[in-house]
Design a protein around this motif. Structure first.
Motif, PDB file in Angstrom:
ATOM      1  N   LEU A 288      32.365  34.385  50.050  1.00 53.81           N
ATOM      2  CA  LEU A 288      31.778  34.347  48.784  1.00 53.81           C
ATOM      3  C   LEU A 288      32.570  34.866  47.621  1.00 53.81           C
ATOM      4  N   GLN A 289      32.667  35.864  47.661  1.00 51.97           N
ATOM      5  CA  GLN A 289      33.607  36.815  46.465  1.00 51.97           C
ATOM      6  C   GLN A 289      34.730  35.800  46.118  1.00 51.97           C
ATOM      7  N   GLU A 290      35.625  35.257  47.215  1.00 52.94           N
ATOM      8  CA  GLU A 290      36.834  34.506  47.096  1.00 52.94           C
ATOM      9  C   GLU A 290      36.511  33.341  46.144  1.00 52.94           C
ATOM     10  N   PHE A 291      35.291  32.696  46.746  1.00 52.21           N
ATOM     11  CA  PHE A 291      34.783  31.510  46.007  1.00 52.21           C
ATOM     12  C   PHE A 291      34.388  31.758  44.877  1.00 52.21           C
ATOM     13  N   LEU A 292      33.791  32.571  44.487  1.00 50.09           N
ATOM     14  CA  LEU A 292      33.431  33.050  42.812  1.00 50.09           C
ATOM     15  C   LEU A 292      34.772  33.305  42.087  1.00 50.09           C
ATOM     16  N   ALA A 293      35.632  33.820  42.719  1.00 41.94           N
ATOM     17  CA  ALA A 293      37.010  34.147  42.116  1.00 41.94           C
ATOM     18  C   ALA A 293      37.646  32.972  41.756  1.00 41.94           C
ATOM     19  N   ASP A 294      37.614  31.904  42.800  1.00 43.10           N
ATOM     20  CA  ASP A 294      38.252  30.679  42.738  1.00 43.10           C
ATOM     21  C   ASP A 294      37.727  29.996  41.657  1.00 43.10           C
ATOM     22  N   MET A 295      36.359  29.782  41.225  1.00 45.06           N
ATOM     23  CA  MET A 295      36.039  29.185  40.082  1.00 45.06           C
ATOM     24  C   MET A 295      36.165  29.966  38.893  1.00 45.06           C
ATOM     25  N   GLY A 296      36.544  31.160  38.936  1.00 45.67           N
ATOM     26  CA  GLY A 296      36.887  31.618  37.677  1.00 45.67           C
ATOM     27  C   GLY A 296      35.614  31.978  36.736  1.00 45.67           C
ATOM     28  N   LEU A 297      34.526  32.261  37.505  1.00 42.13           N
ATOM     29  CA  LEU A 297      33.427  32.319  36.547  1.00 42.13           C
ATOM     30  C   LEU A 297      33.234  33.939  36.559  1.00 42.13           C
ATOM     31  N   PRO A 298      33.112  34.661  35.549  1.00 45.85           N
ATOM     32  CA  PRO A 298      32.416  36.153  35.338  1.00 45.85           C
ATOM     33  C   PRO A 298      31.381  36.171  36.217  1.00 45.85           C
ATOM     34  N   LEU A 299      31.583  37.393  36.803  1.00 48.06           N
ATOM     35  CA  LEU A 299      30.356  37.845  37.726  1.00 48.06           C
ATOM     36  C   LEU A 299      28.830  38.017  36.773  1.00 48.06           C
ATOM     37  N   LYS A 300      28.921  38.700  35.509  1.00 52.01           N
ATOM     38  CA  LYS A 300      27.992  38.545  34.701  1.00 52.01           C
ATOM     39  C   LYS A 300      27.269  37.402  34.489  1.00 52.01           C
ATOM     40  N   GLN A 301      28.027  36.263  34.381  1.00 52.49           N
ATOM     41  CA  GLN A 301      27.401  35.084  34.138  1.00 52.49           C
ATOM     42  C   GLN A 301      26.815  34.255  35.433  1.00 52.49           C
ATOM     43  N   VAL A 302      27.702  34.727  36.362  1.00 48.65           N
ATOM     44  CA  VAL A 302      26.978  34.142  37.619  1.00 48.65           C
ATOM     45  C   VAL A 302      25.644  34.782  38.010  1.00 48.65           C
ATOM     46  N   ARG A 303      25.517  36.034  37.934  1.00 52.15           N
ATOM     47  CA  ARG A 303      24.337  36.745  38.312  1.00 52.15           C
ATOM     48  C   ARG A 303      23.107  36.487  37.343  1.00 52.15           C
ATOM     49  N   GLN A 304      23.345  36.158  36.087  1.00 48.27           N
ATOM     50  CA  GLN A 304      22.054  35.938  35.179  1.00 48.27           C
ATOM     51  C   GLN A 304      21.647  34.567  35.374  1.00 48.27           C
ATOM     52  N   LYS A 305      20.239  34.452  34.845  1.00 47.12           N
ATOM     53  CA  LYS A 305      19.513  33.161  34.865  1.00 47.12           C
ATOM     54  C   LYS A 305      20.271  32.061  34.300  1.00 47.12           C
ATOM     55  N   PHE A 306      20.494  31.004  34.909  1.00 45.45           N
ATOM     56  CA  PHE A 306      21.303  29.690  34.520  1.00 45.45           C
ATOM     57  C   PHE A 306      20.860  29.285  33.197  1.00 45.45           C
ATOM     58  N   ASN A 307      19.577  29.560  32.538  1.00 48.28           N
ATOM     59  CA  ASN A 307      19.393  28.958  31.273  1.00 48.28           C
ATOM     60  C   ASN A 307      20.104  30.148  30.177  1.00 48.28           C
ATOM     61  N   SER A 308      20.470  31.205  30.770  1.00 47.66           N
ATOM     62  CA  SER A 308      20.898  32.257  29.761  1.00 47.66           C
ATOM     63  C   SER A 308      22.527  32.033  30.022  1.00 47.66           C
ATOM     64  N   MET A 309      23.176  31.527  30.912  1.00 51.40           N
ATOM     65  CA  MET A 309      24.582  31.097  30.956  1.00 51.40           C
ATOM     66  C   MET A 309      25.266  30.683  29.591  1.00 51.40           C
ATOM     67  N   ASP A 310      26.737  30.836  29.319  1.00 53.67           N
ATOM     68  CA  ASP A 310      27.149  30.251  28.194  1.00 53.67           C
ATOM     69  C   ASP A 310      27.204  28.726  28.247  1.00 53.67           C
ATOM     70  N   MET A 311      26.814  28.071  27.160  1.00 54.72           N
ATOM     71  CA  MET A 311      26.926  26.856  27.272  1.00 54.72           C
ATOM     72  C   MET A 311      28.314  26.256  27.721  1.00 54.72           C
ATOM     73  N   ALA A 312      29.592  26.865  27.027  1.00 54.59           N
ATOM     74  CA  ALA A 312      30.837  26.490  27.545  1.00 54.59           C
ATOM     75  C   ALA A 312      30.973  26.280  29.076  1.00 54.59           C
ATOM     76  N   ILE A 313      30.472  27.141  29.778  1.00 56.83           N
ATOM     77  CA  ILE A 313      30.541  27.368  31.319  1.00 56.83           C
ATOM     78  C   ILE A 313      29.563  26.201  31.947  1.00 56.83           C
ATOM     79  N   LYS A 314      28.547  26.257  31.333  1.00 62.55           N
ATOM     80  CA  LYS A 314      27.583  25.179  31.787  1.00 62.55           C
ATOM     81  C   LYS A 314      28.090  23.749  31.793  1.00 62.55           C
TER      82      LYS A 314
END
Length: 543
Positions: A288-314
Motif C-alpha cells: 500500500l505504501q509503495e502504491f501511494l508512493a507510485d502515485m506521487g501523492l503526499p500522505l498529508k493529502q491522502v489522509r485528509q477528507k476528499f473534499n479538503s484535498m487540493d483541487m490540482a490533485i483532485k
C-alpha cells in the motif's frame, strides 16, 4: 401468471383500489417502494405501507390487511392461504419464480420481465412428473405421508434459487415516469451489484438501459456554467470528474465512499483494494505504501477528507490512480456508475446511497425498532432528507471499518476452517462489533469480503473453489446464531446458491431447532446447541 401489459393489467387495476404494500428489508425493495409511492401520490391512490422482515411478519400483516387488494415485492402463497377474492401483485427479484405463482391465473400476478431467462418448466412437465411419482408410489405400496418432495424438473427448478435481475429497471422503463423515479431505479440496480446479487455483465446491461431513460429527463440545452442551480437535481453519467456534463456515462473507482472519506481510509476499507494488497499482512501494508508512493501523492493529502484535498490533485486523481493500479495488477479498478447532484455542494455516487441506506436499515447503535430503521432508510432516499443520508454515510463508514477489521482478524487467526465440501467460519460472542453482524445485509457483505480475502491469501487450490458458511451470534439470551451460506468466489455469471434447500434437509434429518423465516432461504436462525450436528449433517449431505 405473468402480467404482459404492466399499465393495463397492474396499474390501472390498483389505481382504483386501496393497496397494502408489503416491502422486504433490502435496498432494492426500498427503491421499488419509492417508485410506487411516487406513482400512488400522483394519482391519489390509497395505500398502506407495511415493512415485512420475514414470513412471520408477512403472515401477520396479511391477517391485518387481507380485506384489501394486495401488492407485495416478495413471493408467497401456500403460507398465507388467502381467500379467493384476494389478489397479489408480486414484484420479486429472487429466481427462479415459484411455479405455483406462475401457473395461478386468478390470484397471483407476476410483475416480471418474461424476456429474461426464467427457465420455467412447462405445465405438462411439472404435473406429469408428479403423476408418475404418485403412480410409482402406489405400485410400491408406499403410502404418502404428505411430506413427499417435488420431483423431476420442478425439484431441479426449485433448488436453483438465485437472483439474476433487478425488476425496478423494468418498472421504470414500462411506466416511463419522471427523473426522480430514475434515481431510485439507479440505486436499486446498484444495490443488486454491490451486494453481489447480479453478475457484473448484468449490471452493465441494466445501467445502459437506465442511461437511455434518465437521459431523456435531464435538462438538455443548458449553459454549462449555470447547469447546477440550488434547487435542481441532476443525474449525470460522466467520464471526467469534476466536470458536469449531462447525457454522458460515468466511470468511477472501486473505492467505497471515497468522496465522503479520506482516500487512504477508502483504499483500506474497500474489498477490491484490500484483497488485492492483502492489507491484513505486513507485506500488504508495504504494498500500500509503495502504491501511494507510485502515485506521487503526499500522505498529508491522502489522509485528509476528499473534499479538503487540493483541487490540482483532485482534477487528475482518477487517471493517476488508474495508472498506478495497473502496475499493481488492479486492472478492474474502474467501474461504470451513476452520480447525482443536489445543488452545488452535494454529490453522491449511487453506491454511496446504497451503503448509507443499508447502514440505516440495519442500525444497531440505538435501541430502535426495525420499523423505525426502515422508515429512516426509506427517508434517506428522498432529496429532502440529505441530513439523514449523511448520517447513513457516517454509519456506513463505521460498518465498513468493522467488516475490514473482522476480516483481518479471521484471516490472521485462522478462523476459516475447511469442512470438506465447504468452508466454515464462526464469529464468537465478544468479537468486536459482533452485534452488527447479526443483520443479514451486514453479514452478507462480511461473508463475501471474507471469502474473497481467503481466496487471495490461501495456497490451497481446492479451498479456492469452495462455498462459505458463516455463523454469528444473534440472541445471547435465547442461545441462537444466524447462519448464512454463499456460493464459491467466481467471476462468472453463475450466482446459484443451493444452501437454502441444503439447510432445510440438514435441519430435518437432525431435528435441529432452526427458523427459516427470511425471504432469502440461504439465511437461517439456529440454536447454538444444535450447531455441531447441523454442520455434520451438512457435511454428509454435500459430500
Amino acid at each position: 401468471m405473468f402480467v404482459t401489459d404492466i399499465r393495463k393489467e397492474f396499474y390501472d387495476v390498483v389505481v382504483n383500489q386501496r393497496v397494502a404494500l408489503f416491502v422486504s428489508p433490502d435496498i432494492d425493495a426500498l427503491c421499488a417502494c419509492k417508485v410506487l409511492q411516487a406513482l400512488f401520490h400522483c394519482d391519489q391512490v390509497q395505500y398502506t405501507l407495511v415493512p415485512v422482515a420475514g414470513w412471520q411478519d408477512l403472515g401477520t400483516a396479511f391477517m391485518e390487511h387481507k380485506d384489501h387488494q394486495l401488492l407485495t415485492n416478495v413471493d408467497l402463497l401456500e403460507t398465507l392461504q388467502p381467500e379467493e377474492d384476494s389478489v397479489f401483485f408480486i414484484c420479486d427479484t429472487h429466481r427462479p419464480v415459484d411455479v405455483v405463482n406462475v401457473y395461478n391465473d386468478t390470484q397471483i400476478k407476476l410483475l416480471i420481465k418474461q424476456d429474461d431467462d426464467l427457465g420455467v418448466p412447462s405445465y405438462d412437465d411439472i404435473f406429469r412428473d408428479d403423476e408418475e411419482d404418485e403412480e410409482e408410489g402406489e405400485d410400491s405400496g408406499n403410502e404418502s405421508d404428505g411430506s413427499a418432495e417435488p420431483s423431476g424438473k420442478r425439484r431441479r427448478y426449485d433448488e436453483a434459487r438465485f437472483i439474476i435481475m433487478s425488476y425496478i429497471v423494468y418498472l421504470f422503463s414500462e411506466l416511463k415516469t419522471r427523473s426522480l423515479i430514475g434515481r431510485w431505479s439507479v440505486i436499486g440496480v446498484t444495490d443488486q451489484w454491490v451486494h453481489d446479487k447480479i453478475p457484473h455483465m448484468k449490471y452493465v446491461t441494466d445501467i445502459a438501459t437506465l442511461q437511455r431513460h434518465v437521459s431523456r429527463h435531464n435538462h438538455r440545452n443548458e449553459d454549462e456554467e449555470n447547469s447546477l442551480s440550488i434547487d435542481c437535481m441532476r443525474i449525470t453519467f460522466e467520464y471526467e470528474y469534476p466536470c458536469v456534463r449531462p447525457l454522458t456515462l460515468c466511470v468511477s473507482l472501486r473505492l467505497v465512499l471515497y468522496q465522503h472519506w479520506s482516500l487512504y481510509e477508502s483504499i483500506c476499507n474497500s474489498c477490491y483494494t484490500s484483497c488485492s494488497f492483502k492489507l491484513w499482512s505486513i507485506n500488504g501494508q508495504k504494498k500500500l505504501q509503495e502504491f501511494l508512493a507510485d502515485m506521487g501523492l503526499p500522505l498529508k493529502q491522502v489522509r485528509q477528507k476528499f473534499n479538503s484535498m487540493d483541487m490540482a490533485i483532485k482534477e487528475n486523481l482518477r487517471e493517476v490512480i488508474e495508472e498506478s493500479a495497473n502496475k499493481f495488477s488492479m486492472k478492474d479498478i474502474r467501474v461504470q456508475t451513476f452520480a447525482v447532484h443536489f445543488g452545488f455542494k452535494n454529490r453522491f455516487l449511487a453506491s454511496d446511497v446504497v451503503h448509507a441506506a443499508a447502514a440505516l436499515l440495519e442500525n444497531v447503535e440505538k435501541d430502535e425498532t426495525p420499523a423505525d430503521n426502515f422508515i429512516k432508510a426509506l427517508d434517506c432516499l428522498s432529496r429532502s432528507n440529505l441530513e439523514r443520508l449523511h448520517l447513513g454515510i457516517d454509519l456506513a463508514k463505521r460498518k465498513l471499518k468493522a467488516i475490514q477489521q473482522t476480516v483481518a482478524s479471521c484471516i490472521c487467526t485462522n478462523l476459516i476452517l475447511s469442512q470438506g465440501p465447504f468452508l466454515y467460519c464462526h464469529l464468537l460472542e465478544g468479537t468486536p462489533d459482533v452485534k452488527l453482524f447479526s443483520k443479514p445485509l451486514a453479514l452478507t457483505l462480511l461473508c463475501k469480503y471474507l471469502l474473497k480475502a481467503f481466496v487471495c491469501s490461501t495456497r490451497n487450490k481446492r479451498c479456492k473453489i469452495l462455498p462459505l458458511i458463516m455463523a454469528a451470534p444473534l440472541d445471547v439470551e435465547k442461545g441462537t446464531v444466524i447462519v448464512l451460506g454463499i456460493p464459491p468466489e467466481s467471476e462468472t455469471s453463475d450466482k446459484k446458491n443451493f444452501f437454502g434447500r441444503a439447510f432445510e434437509k440438514a435441519a430435518e434429518s437432525t431435528s435441529s431447532r432452526t427458523l427459516h423465516d427470511h425471504f432469502d432461504t440461504s439465511v437461517i436462525e439456529l440454536k447454538m446447541e444444535d450447531r455441531g450436528k447441523f454442520l455434520d449433517a451438512l457435511i454428509t449431505l454435500l459430500s
